[in-house]
Design an enzyme around this catalytic site. Structure first.
Site, PDB file in Angstrom:
ATOM      1  CB  ALA A 130      -0.868  -0.017   1.249  1.00 21.16           C
ATOM      2  N   GLY A 182       0.854  -5.158   1.004  1.00 20.95           N
ATOM      3  CA  GLY A 182      -0.219  -5.285   0.019  1.00 20.95           C
ATOM      4  C   GLY A 182       0.272  -5.903  -1.290  1.00 20.95           C
ATOM      5  CD  GLU A 234      -2.213  -7.899   2.606  1.00 24.09           C
ATOM      6  OE1 GLU A 234      -1.931  -6.719   2.322  1.00 24.09           O
ATOM      7  OE2 GLU A 234      -2.926  -8.212   3.569  1.00 24.09           O
ATOM      8  CD  GLU A 248       1.248  -5.763   5.582  1.00 17.53           C
ATOM      9  OE1 GLU A 248       2.152  -6.568   5.916  1.00 17.53           O
ATOM     10  OE2 GLU A 248       0.605  -5.880   4.525  1.00 17.53           O
TER      11      GLU A 248
END
Ligand SMILES: CCCCCCCCCCCCCC(=O)CC(=O)SCCNC(=O)CCNC(=O)[C@H](O)C(C)(C)COP(=O)(O)OP(=O)(O)OC[C@H]1O[C@@H](n2cnc3c(N)ncnc32)[C@H](O)[C@@H]1OP(=O)(O)O
Ligand SMILES: NC(=O)C1=CN([C@@H]2O[C@H](COP(=O)(O)OP(=O)(O)OC[C@H]3O[C@@H](n4cnc5c(N)ncnc54)[C@H](O)[C@@H]3O)[C@@H](O)[C@H]2O)C=CC1
Length: 719
Positions: free
Chosen positions: A61, A100, A103, A123
């Site tokens: 992210a 992310g 992910e 994270e």
């Protein structure tokens, strides 16, 4: 953005483009949604490959978006639509897939990684958890214990380890995207049911409750009050015990708590602060982007005591040839043995060969004639250091960088002894030097930008977090420590015990309280310095002047402890008692309590109840005030420099962002008001008098920390 193209006639190739790490900002997310739609609706396209431009898959992210309204498509539905696709989707991972980014890859049906790529879910290091279904998919794919390890540590793993864990399906030595395209073609028509991770059952774990209880206990002990690691365990537990949909709901709830927490803000601040300080600048305008270093091949370390040994090991482990010089016979022999042991242990941990052959030992300074850089680590004694710098200047070839590991002394005085003072800088390592991440690079008024650049680059190569700071007594870290420690002593005089103070500081998140640190580093070290400064009086002095030195409040408690031979762990007695000399297990000592009571009685002090809050305010605000003075004096370029020094060198809890960030979180007006209060109650403690910069920042509306550098410029021009 994400670029879409058709390759090899039947493969939809989606390339993430958002330099430098292809973070999943809103534009990229839009690009992915549009590209996936195109690929899935085009009958020519039989399979899809997702990759990142410039050899980097995706850094996760976009952290810079976190403080904003975060418009754009959310990640979870995007990854579900990839997983649900009826055409195979392959992630081609070059460089790295983090957060992310990983992910996203877990939402794909297959993952192919380049052999040099790394993957991870970091994270937790940002105060978050993998909340784009990572906490639910990863345990289903690689099992609970391995997923717990990756998610709670945030560590980056190699492609080889990822393959072993079953996290990636294949490792490519070159041209990962081509390999992935061929692979994608080869799996067309195969059933995708077994490739959709959200459909997997988590591999069963025997005694699941026991496992989670044990992990949780361990995390509580080590996390020092950080909440993200605990939430990570809870999320993985949900994956192990609940259906996917319910687990996802739990992940979302946990994330909502973390996302808005001060801890996440602090940790994300640290992430960027670390990068800000690498772009160093000097008051004369020289900076990282205009100053070139010079390659260093061979280095020397002078003085093989505590620090010199660690520095020699760190240099050798980085691959430098090292000449290690020690003049005292016994120290020389002991050091050779100790360094060999440290290299062996390091090699065992890293799986590399011990770098014994990188070090040449000598008792003669002539052996360093051809080195490119010297790090001096002899006793903290200016006369000795000056003599050594004169010798270095005579012996070394012209152009050799001369660095000192002094922890407090004036770099400029050492530079003045040399023929090329512009090549002299401080390289202040922290003990143990081969382990601790922090390096303060200290420039004196005559240090050249080239010398600073060389020291900063050397630090980086050695894996250190290097911060360039100006020259003053104690530089940044040790200068700020003094008012903190003074307050800890004053609190003892006023009624606290070492345990009470340490407990307050440890509950705050420090790795160790002030008095445990004293015992560890040795009370005699500070005693020696205070003696040299003329502060120590026999028996602590008497009468009114006993607690005043040079017109300001002084506590002789540390001196009195040393007179009793209580030097800390090394003598088995200090502010705590230990089973035997050298032991580390600190136990409260009734002798210390009686000693404090006698001391108070002797000085007519009446013990009062001291709260944890007072301990924190007195110790931390005094330290923060000194931090503002450091900024005011231009010794540190910005608050980030101070915070990174404290997080990496002094055990400040990272989830509290560093002292200056903490002040910003508490609120500058509150810090100012409390300092004013304490200063009024203690007029003989000048370090509690709020400094001008703090006052000016409050008067100018207490700007957020990101605006302090700008505000400082205005304040500097008015001061
Ligand atoms: C009411 C509230 C409701 C709350 C609900 C909220 C729901 C929100 C849902 C969001 C779900 C999101 C879940 C998720 O995806 C979480 C994440 O992905 S968090 C990010 C995880 N990724 C990382 O931690 C990786 C961070 N980066 C790195 O570790 C390194 O940069 C990397 C290894 C990738 C590369 O290292 P290196 O080559 O050494 O380069 P640098 O570190 O110097 O970086 C270069 C440059 O790039 C910037 N940068 C790096 N990563 C990011 C990033 N992820 N976002 C933004 N910017 C990034 C870095 O800062 C450097 O730039 P500078 O200008 O030098 O600072
Ligand atoms: N000990 C610590 O935690 C830290 C110390 N420092 C600084 O590092 C420096 C060294 O500290 P320590 O390693 O703790 O000291 P130390 O006392 O353990 O070692 C100093 C060594 O230098 C040797 N030495 C003295 N004169 C010499 C000379 N002319 N040539 C070669 N060797 C000589 C001594 O024999 C001794 O082995 C000091 O300036 C200190 O302030 C910096 C950071 C942390």
């Amino acid at each position: 953005m994400a670029q879409y193209s058709l390759v090899s006639g039947s493969v939809g190739l989606i390339t993430l483009k958002n330099p430098p790490v292809n973070a999943l900002g809103a534009v990229v997310r839009h690009g992915i949604v549009d590209s996936v739609e195109k690929a899935l609706s085009d009958p020519k396209v039989k399979s899809v490959v997702i990759c990142g431009q410039n050899g980097m898959f995706c850094g996760g992210a976009d952290i810079k978006e976190f403080g904003t309204d975060m418009k754009g498509p959310p990640l979870i539905p995007m990854f579900h639509s990839l997983e649900a696709a009826n055409k195979p989707v392959v992630a081609a991972i070059e460089g790295g897939a983090f957060g992310g980014g990983l992910e996203l890859a877990l939402g794909c049906h297959y993952r192919i990684a380049h052999s040099k790529a790394k993957v991870g879910l970091p994270e937790v290091t940002l105060g978050l958890l993998p909340a784009a279904a990572g906490s639910q998919r990863l345990p289903r794919l690689i099992g609970v214990p391995a997923a717990l390890n990756l998610i709670t540590t945030g560590r980056h793993i190699t492609a080889a380890e990822a393959l072993q864990l079953g996290l990636v399906d294949q490792v490519a030595d070159h041209n990962t995207v081509d390999t992935a395209v061929k692979f994608a073609q080869s799996v067309v028509g195969k059933s995708l049911d077994s490739r959709r991770i959200s459909n997997f059952q988590c591999p069963p774990v025997p005694n699941v409750d026991v496992l989670f209880e044990e992990v949780m206990q361990k995390i509580r002990q080590t996390s020092r009050g950080a909440i993200a690691p605990i939430a990570c365990v809870q999320a993985v537990r949900a994956a192990a015990t609940l259906p996917y949909k319910d687990g996802l709901q739990k992940e979302k709830e946990l994330m909502a708590t973390l996302f808005t927490s001060g801890q996440a803000r602090s940790l994300q601040y640290c992430f960027f602060a670390q990068r800000v300080v690498s772009r160093w600048s000097m008051p004369n305008g020289a900076s990282w982007d205009t100053s070139k270093g010079r390659p260093i091949h061979k280095a020397a370390v002078i003085g093989l005591g505590t620090m010199g040994r660690g520095i020699a090991v760190a240099l050798a482990q980085t691959g430098f040839s090292v000449v290690a010089v020690e003049t005292q016979e016994k120290q020389f022999m002991d050091a050779k043995k100790a360094v060999a042991g440290m290299l062996e242990r390091g090699a065992k941990r890293s799986g590399k060969v011990a770098a014994h052959d990188k070090i040449i030992y000598s008792q003669n300074l002539q052996a360093i004639a051809d080195v490119d850089l010297v790090i001096e680590a002899v006793f903290e004694d200016m006369a000795l250091k000056k003599r050594v710098f004169r010798q270095l200047s005579d012996v070394c070839k012209p152009g050799t960088f001369l660095c000192t590991n002094t922890s407090t002394l004036d770099i400029d005085q050492m530079a003045a002894e040399t023929r090329q003072p512009e090549l002299v800088v401080g390289m202040h390592f922290f003990a143990p030097a081969h382990v601790m991440k922090l390096l303060e690079v200290v420039y004196g008024p005559r240090s050249s930008p080239e010398a600073v650049a060389v020291a900063m680059q050397l630090g980086k190569k050695m894996g250190k977090v290097s911060v360039a700071v100006g020259n003053c007594r104690g530089f940044v870290g040790n200068r700020m420590l003094k008012p903190y420690r003074d307050q800890a002593y004053f609190l003892l005089e006023e009624g606290a015990t070492p345990e009470l103070i340490d407990q307050a500081l440890e509950e705050f998140g420090f790795a160790m309280g002030a008095f445990k640190v004293y015992d560890l580093s040795g009370l005699d070290v500070g005693w020696k310095v205070r003696k040299e400064e003329g502060l120590v009086l026999p028996g602590g002095g008497s009468g009114k002047s006993a607690r005043i030195r040079q017109g300001v409040r002084y506590s002789p408690l540390g001196d009195l402890m040393c007179e009793e031979g209580r030097f800390g762990q090394k003598t088995g007695r200090g502010w705590y008692q230990y089973d035997k000399p050298g032991s580390r297990d600190a136990k409260p000592d009734p002798w210390v309590h009686r000693f404090l009571e006698d001391y108070r009685a002797r000085h007519g002090l009446v013990a009062r109840r001291i709260s944890n809050q007072e301990v924190l305010e007195r110790c931390l605000y005094a330290m923060i005030n000194e931090g503002f003075r450091i900024l005011e004096d231009g010794i540190a370029a910005g608050p980030e420099d101070i915070d990174i020094i404290y997080v990496f060198g002094y055990g400040w809890p990272r989830h509290r962002g560093g002292p200056m960030f903490y002040a910003n979180m508490v609120g500058l007006p509150i810090v100012l008001e409390r300092l004013e209060h304490f200063a009024q109650a203690n007029p003989d403690v000048p370090t509690l008098q709020p400094c001008n910069l703090l006052r000016k920042l409050v008067a100018s509306g207490s700007p957020p920390i990101s605006k302090w550098r700008e505000a400082m410029k205005n304040v500097h021009s008015q001061l």
